[in-house]
Design a protein around this motif. Structure first.
Motif, PDB file in Angstrom:
ATOM      1  N   GLN A 104       0.840  -1.190   0.000  1.00 23.21           N
ATOM      2  CA  GLN A 104       0.000   0.000   0.000  1.00 23.21           C
ATOM      3  C   GLN A 104       0.881   1.248   0.000  1.00 23.21           C
ATOM      4  OE1 GLN A 104      -3.745   0.524   0.068  1.00 23.21           O
ATOM      5  NE2 GLN A 104      -2.533   2.167  -0.825  1.00 23.21           N
ATOM      6  N   LEU A 105       0.742   2.059  -1.026  1.00 18.85           N
ATOM      7  CA  LEU A 105       1.505   3.290  -1.156  1.00 18.85           C
ATOM      8  C   LEU A 105       0.591   4.472  -0.889  1.00 18.85           C
ATOM      9  CD1 LEU A 105       3.445   2.384  -4.431  1.00 18.85           C
ATOM     10  CD2 LEU A 105       4.018   1.819  -2.067  1.00 18.85           C
ATOM     11  N   VAL A 106       1.108   5.458  -0.163  1.00 21.38           N
ATOM     12  CA  VAL A 106       0.297   6.610   0.247  1.00 21.38           C
ATOM     13  C   VAL A 106       1.099   7.890   0.028  1.00 21.38           C
ATOM     14  CG1 VAL A 106      -1.010   7.692   2.120  1.00 21.38           C
ATOM     15  CG2 VAL A 106      -0.826   5.186   2.014  1.00 21.38           C
ATOM     16  N   TYR A 107       0.438   8.906  -0.521  1.00 21.59           N
ATOM     17  CA  TYR A 107       1.036  10.230  -0.592  1.00 21.59           C
ATOM     18  C   TYR A 107       0.152  11.195   0.184  1.00 21.59           C
ATOM     19  CZ  TYR A 107       3.190  14.530  -2.182  1.00 21.59           C
ATOM     20  OH  TYR A 107       3.832  15.750  -2.209  1.00 21.59           O
ATOM     21  N   VAL A 108       0.743  11.914   1.136  1.00 16.51           N
ATOM     22  CA  VAL A 108       0.032  12.938   1.901  1.00 16.51           C
ATOM     23  C   VAL A 108       0.185  14.249   1.153  1.00 16.51           C
ATOM     24  CG1 VAL A 108      -0.183  14.150   4.096  1.00 16.51           C
ATOM     25  CG2 VAL A 108       0.418  11.716   4.075  1.00 16.51           C
ATOM     26  N   LEU A 109      -0.870  14.654   0.470  1.00 16.87           N
ATOM     27  CA  LEU A 109      -0.882  15.881  -0.322  1.00 16.87           C
ATOM     28  C   LEU A 109      -1.285  17.049   0.577  1.00 16.87           C
ATOM     29  CD1 LEU A 109      -0.843  17.317  -3.149  1.00 16.87           C
ATOM     30  CD2 LEU A 109      -3.285  16.758  -3.289  1.00 16.87           C
ATOM     31  N   THR A 110      -0.425  18.026   0.718  1.00  8.90           N
ATOM     32  CA  THR A 110      -0.714  19.148   1.597  1.00  8.90           C
ATOM     33  C   THR A 110       0.154  20.328   1.198  1.00  8.90           C
ATOM     34  OG1 THR A 110      -0.903  19.817   3.931  1.00  8.90           O
ATOM     35  CG2 THR A 110       0.975  18.433   3.337  1.00  8.90           C
ATOM     36  N   THR A 111       0.161  21.383   1.998  1.00  4.63           N
ATOM     37  CA  THR A 111       0.973  22.559   1.718  1.00  4.63           C
ATOM     38  C   THR A 111       1.598  23.056   3.014  1.00  4.63           C
ATOM     39  OG1 THR A 111       0.976  24.730   0.644  1.00  4.63           O
ATOM     40  CG2 THR A 111      -0.934  24.189   2.015  1.00  4.63           C
ATOM     41  N   TRP A 112       2.408  24.103   2.887  1.00  8.98           N
ATOM     42  CA  TRP A 112       3.131  24.609   4.044  1.00  8.98           C
ATOM     43  C   TRP A 112       2.173  25.124   5.117  1.00  8.98           C
ATOM     44  CZ3 TRP A 112       4.467  25.535  -1.009  1.00  8.98           C
ATOM     45  CH2 TRP A 112       5.738  25.092  -1.426  1.00  8.98           C
ATOM     46  N   LYS A 263      -2.597   5.727  -2.996  1.00 14.64           N
ATOM     47  CA  LYS A 263      -3.736   6.477  -2.485  1.00 14.64           C
ATOM     48  C   LYS A 263      -3.253   7.839  -1.998  1.00 14.64           C
ATOM     49  CE  LYS A 263      -6.662   2.593  -1.088  1.00 14.64           C
ATOM     50  NZ  LYS A 263      -7.428   1.969   0.034  1.00 14.64           N
ATOM     51  N   VAL A 264      -4.143   8.819  -2.054  1.00 19.14           N
ATOM     52  CA  VAL A 264      -3.803  10.186  -1.676  1.00 19.14           C
ATOM     53  C   VAL A 264      -4.634  10.600  -0.469  1.00 19.14           C
ATOM     54  CG1 VAL A 264      -3.784  12.597  -2.401  1.00 19.14           C
ATOM     55  CG2 VAL A 264      -3.156  10.800  -4.027  1.00 19.14           C
ATOM     56  N   VAL A 265      -3.952  11.045   0.578  1.00 13.46           N
ATOM     57  CA  VAL A 265      -4.610  11.647   1.731  1.00 13.46           C
ATOM     58  C   VAL A 265      -4.366  13.150   1.645  1.00 13.46           C
ATOM     59  CG1 VAL A 265      -4.729  11.785   4.242  1.00 13.46           C
ATOM     60  CG2 VAL A 265      -4.297   9.576   3.141  1.00 13.46           C
ATOM     61  N   HIS A 266      -5.425  13.913   1.492  1.00 16.85           N
ATOM     62  CA  HIS A 266      -5.327  15.354   1.286  1.00 16.85           C
ATOM     63  C   HIS A 266      -5.560  16.065   2.613  1.00 16.85           C
ATOM     64  CE1 HIS A 266      -6.717  19.107  -1.201  1.00 16.85           C
ATOM     65  NE2 HIS A 266      -5.534  19.269  -0.631  1.00 16.85           N
ATOM     66  N   LEU A 267      -4.505  16.641   3.170  1.00 13.22           N
ATOM     67  CA  LEU A 267      -4.590  17.371   4.431  1.00 13.22           C
ATOM     68  C   LEU A 267      -4.748  18.857   4.138  1.00 13.22           C
ATOM     69  CD1 LEU A 267      -4.321  17.490   7.572  1.00 13.22           C
ATOM     70  CD2 LEU A 267      -1.853  17.782   7.197  1.00 13.22           C
ATOM     71  N   VAL A 268      -5.810  19.463   4.673  1.00 14.57           N
ATOM     72  CA  VAL A 268      -6.068  20.882   4.457  1.00 14.57           C
ATOM     73  C   VAL A 268      -6.225  21.581   5.808  1.00 14.57           C
ATOM     74  CG1 VAL A 268      -7.167  20.490   2.221  1.00 14.57           C
ATOM     75  CG2 VAL A 268      -8.569  20.521   4.295  1.00 14.57           C
ATOM     76  N   TRP A 345     -10.166   7.467 -12.352  1.00 11.27           N
ATOM     77  CA  TRP A 345      -8.848   7.128 -11.812  1.00 11.27           C
ATOM     78  C   TRP A 345      -8.693   7.533 -10.351  1.00 11.27           C
ATOM     79  CZ3 TRP A 345      -6.076  11.403 -10.188  1.00 11.27           C
ATOM     80  CH2 TRP A 345      -6.423  12.639 -10.741  1.00 11.27           C
ATOM     81  N   LEU A 346      -9.633   8.349  -9.839  1.00  9.81           N
ATOM     82  CA  LEU A 346      -9.519   8.819  -8.466  1.00  9.81           C
ATOM     83  C   LEU A 346     -10.485   8.117  -7.514  1.00  9.81           C
ATOM     84  CD1 LEU A 346      -7.737  10.869  -7.027  1.00  9.81           C
ATOM     85  CD2 LEU A 346      -9.514  12.590  -7.329  1.00  9.81           C
ATOM     86  N   LYS A 347     -11.371   7.303  -8.041  1.00  7.02           N
ATOM     87  CA  LYS A 347     -12.368   6.637  -7.197  1.00  7.02           C
ATOM     88  C   LYS A 347     -11.697   5.663  -6.238  1.00  7.02           C
ATOM     89  CE  LYS A 347     -16.217   7.128 -10.434  1.00  7.02           C
ATOM     90  NZ  LYS A 347     -17.207   6.440 -11.293  1.00  7.02           N
ATOM     91  N   GLY A 348     -12.001   5.838  -4.955  1.00 11.25           N
ATOM     92  CA  GLY A 348     -11.408   4.988  -3.926  1.00 11.25           C
ATOM     93  C   GLY A 348      -9.960   5.303  -3.616  1.00 11.25           C
ATOM     94  N   VAL A 369      -8.483   7.649   8.886  1.00 13.05           N
ATOM     95  CA  VAL A 369      -7.342   7.688   7.971  1.00 13.05           C
ATOM     96  C   VAL A 369      -6.715   6.300   7.841  1.00 13.05           C
ATOM     97  CG1 VAL A 369      -5.029   8.636   7.611  1.00 13.05           C
ATOM     98  CG2 VAL A 369      -6.864  10.117   8.426  1.00 13.05           C
ATOM     99  N   TYR A 370      -6.524   5.632   8.966  1.00 16.55           N
ATOM    100  CA  TYR A 370      -5.925   4.299   8.937  1.00 16.55           C
ATOM    101  C   TYR A 370      -6.794   3.303   8.169  1.00 16.55           C
ATOM    102  CZ  TYR A 370      -1.874   4.918  12.004  1.00 16.55           C
ATOM    103  OH  TYR A 370      -0.655   5.270  12.522  1.00 16.55           O
ATOM    104  N   ARG A 371      -8.091   3.402   8.335  1.00 16.57           N
ATOM    105  CA  ARG A 371      -8.987   2.495   7.614  1.00 16.57           C
ATOM    106  C   ARG A 371      -8.853   2.699   6.115  1.00 16.57           C
ATOM    107  NH1 ARG A 371     -13.497   4.314   9.377  1.00 16.57           N
ATOM    108  NH2 ARG A 371     -13.277   3.256  11.394  1.00 16.57           N
ATOM    109  N   PHE A 372      -8.674   3.939   5.688  1.00 18.01           N
ATOM    110  CA  PHE A 372      -8.551   4.243   4.263  1.00 18.01           C
ATOM    111  C   PHE A 372      -7.279   3.649   3.675  1.00 18.01           C
ATOM    112  CE2 PHE A 372      -6.883   7.252   1.029  1.00 18.01           C
ATOM    113  CZ  PHE A 372      -7.827   7.030   0.041  1.00 18.01           C
ATOM    114  N   VAL A 373      -6.201   3.623   4.449  1.00 19.45           N
ATOM    115  CA  VAL A 373      -4.917   3.121   3.936  1.00 19.45           C
ATOM    116  C   VAL A 373      -4.623   1.708   4.433  1.00 19.45           C
ATOM    117  CG1 VAL A 373      -3.976   5.433   3.677  1.00 19.45           C
ATOM    118  CG2 VAL A 373      -3.628   4.205   5.820  1.00 19.45           C
TER     119      VAL A 373
END
Length: 460
Positions: A104-112, A263-268, A345-348, A369-373
């Motif tokens: 399982q690969l995960v990228y946390v997409l976020t900003t400064w 999978k992408v976890v988007h932190l805002v 391509w983004l579903k799930g 979050v853990y359940r998603f990944v």
């Protein structure tokens, strides 16, 4: 008169009453023995019959086993046959290859200034996760002063290599020519639980949850990138946290790559809180702010700077700190528009986390979050996230993870910014705020009243 040759009469001659046949070849005579031949033939028939019987029996057993393996067994039968299943011959196991290991690969997409350092610890502390903190920093340092948009392709290529545990790509962005990069040269190494723990370092253990001391980790022995690659391949979950990918569409080729399960976890976070935090940490983000501003679309509507005031804020540094918000929110809107359009391509593959929800309900958010990944939140991880968000300190020191009263820190912007500065951030990020459920402030009284929530449900 010649005498005839004398041949003694064999015993079988009496039994059959016939004379033996004589075959001559050259000068040798061979006497056939019918009784012996019959006995041999009888034995062969028995052997052939037995072999045929065994063959039929094995065929019937194989057919019965195949039928049993393909039929759906009732639950009661599965339970009763549980003890005998180990001894039952299952020929299918002889031909089926073992299941392929799926990572399982995960990228946390976020900003400064979005609380990403703390959020990254939710993965860094997990014993089953290989975590990398801001590896794309190396690209921005090596290719400075390139603007943020021109670096997006190189960032995607680096992520593709890192997710395959190929760390040789770090050498391409080595700022010290002629030097081989080691584990201690990777950005964030003094805080990385894998690099600071056994077997790469003896100071900590990955299976014990708890922050590491960067001063201690700096004394860890230098290890080669090959040693780190070996550790990477041992983990079923690889997580990378980054603030330098501006738009989720940059990751689309990786998400659609069938050889990856990304999978992408988007932190805002509330843009007004981000603007306030960016001013506090403006000196640590000078280079990044310039690179982001260089990529600003010339067609963008540039708003007048509201963060300059005569009471001590310097226009130059504050301008860069907050003007970068215009670019950041513009690309955040592109990401949200993509999510709202629901491409196949983004579903799930996408999960949104608001920093405010994390600090208000840390355990619930951790489990979501853990359940998603595909991870499980242990008691130690739940205790860790509670401790980190319920401390007594109200410190908002940038780039440092510590136990704090996270709720107070998250709303500190409401006690610092004036209404003009708040309007500036809201104008930059009005679309993203609307989608993410951040309510615009109407009056200064509404801002200062901390009991009044400025949150509503997000649209994604």
């Amino acid at each position: 008169m010649k005498k005839k040759p004398f041949f003694p009469k064999p015993s079988w001659d009496k039994a059959f009453g016939k004379k033996p046949r004589m075959y001559c070849r050259s000068n040798t005579r061979i006497i056939a023995n019918p009784g012996l031949v019959i006995k041999v033939l009888l034995r062969k028939k028995i052997i052939v019959f037995l072999a045929y019987f065994v063959l039929v029996a094995l065929t019937m057993l194989n057919l019965a086993n195949y039928k049993w393996a393909n039929e759906t067994q009732p639950c009661s039968l599965q339970v009763s046959n549980n003890l005998n299943s180990k001894s039952r011959l299952n020929l299918n196991l002889l031909y089926n290859s073992p299941p392929v290991r799926r990572r399982q690969l995960v990228y946390v997409l976020t900003t400064w200034r979005s609380g990403s350092s703390f959020f990254g610890e939710l993965f860094n502390q997990n014993p089953g996760v290989f975590f990398l903190y801001e590896p794309l920093w190396h690209i921005w340092q090596k290719l400075y002063p390139g603007d943020a948009l021109t670096l997006q392709g190189a960032e995607r290529d680096m992520l593709s290599a890192l997710y395959r545990c190929d760390f040789s790509i770090f050498q391409m962005y080595n700022t010290e020519l002629g030097k081989n990069i080691s584990t201690q040269d990777i950005f964030g190494a003094p805080f990385n639980k894998v690099i600071c723990s056994y077997p790469l370092c003896s100071f900590y253990r990955k299976d014990i949850v708890g922050l590491v001391d960067d001063k201690v980790c700096k004394n860890c022995p230098l290890q080669s990138l090959e040693a780190l690659e070996e550790q990477c391949r041992k983990y079923d979950t690889v997580v990378i946290k980054g603030v330098r990918v501006l738009d989720i569409n940059v990751l689309a080729p990786l998400i659609m790559d069938p050889s990856l399960d990304l999978k992408v976890v988007h932190l805002v976070r509330d843009p007004r809180a981000m603007a306030n935090s960016r001013i506090k940490s403006k000196h640590g983000l000078i280079r990044e702010n310039l690179q982001v501003i260089r990529s600003r679309d010339p067609m963008m509507r540039h708003l007048p700077m509201a963060f300059h005031n005569p009471k001590g804020l310097r226009r130059d540094t504050d301008y860069h700190a907050v003007t970068a918000m215009e670019v950041i929110c513009e690309h955040m809107s592109k990401t949200l528009n993509t999510v709202l359009s629901s491409p196949d391509w983004l579903k799930g593959k996408y999960f949104l986390v608001r920093y405010e929800d994390l600090v208000e309900n840390p355990i619930r958010t951790l489990k979501q979050v853990y359940r998603f990944v595909n991870l499980t939140a242990s008691n130690d991880m739940e205790a860790f996230v509670m401790n980190m968000t319920s401390g007594r300190s109200n410190s908002a020191l940038p780039f440092k993870v510590s136990s704090r009263n996270a709720t107070m820190v998250a709303s500190s912007w409401r006690t610092v910014l004036n209404l003009q500065q708040i309007r500036q951030a809201e104008d930059y990020c009005h679309h993203a705020m609307s989608v993410l459920g951040y309510v615009r402030a109407r009056t200064m009284w509404e801002v200062r009243d901390l009991k009044k929530s400025l949150l509503t449900l997000p649209k994604v």
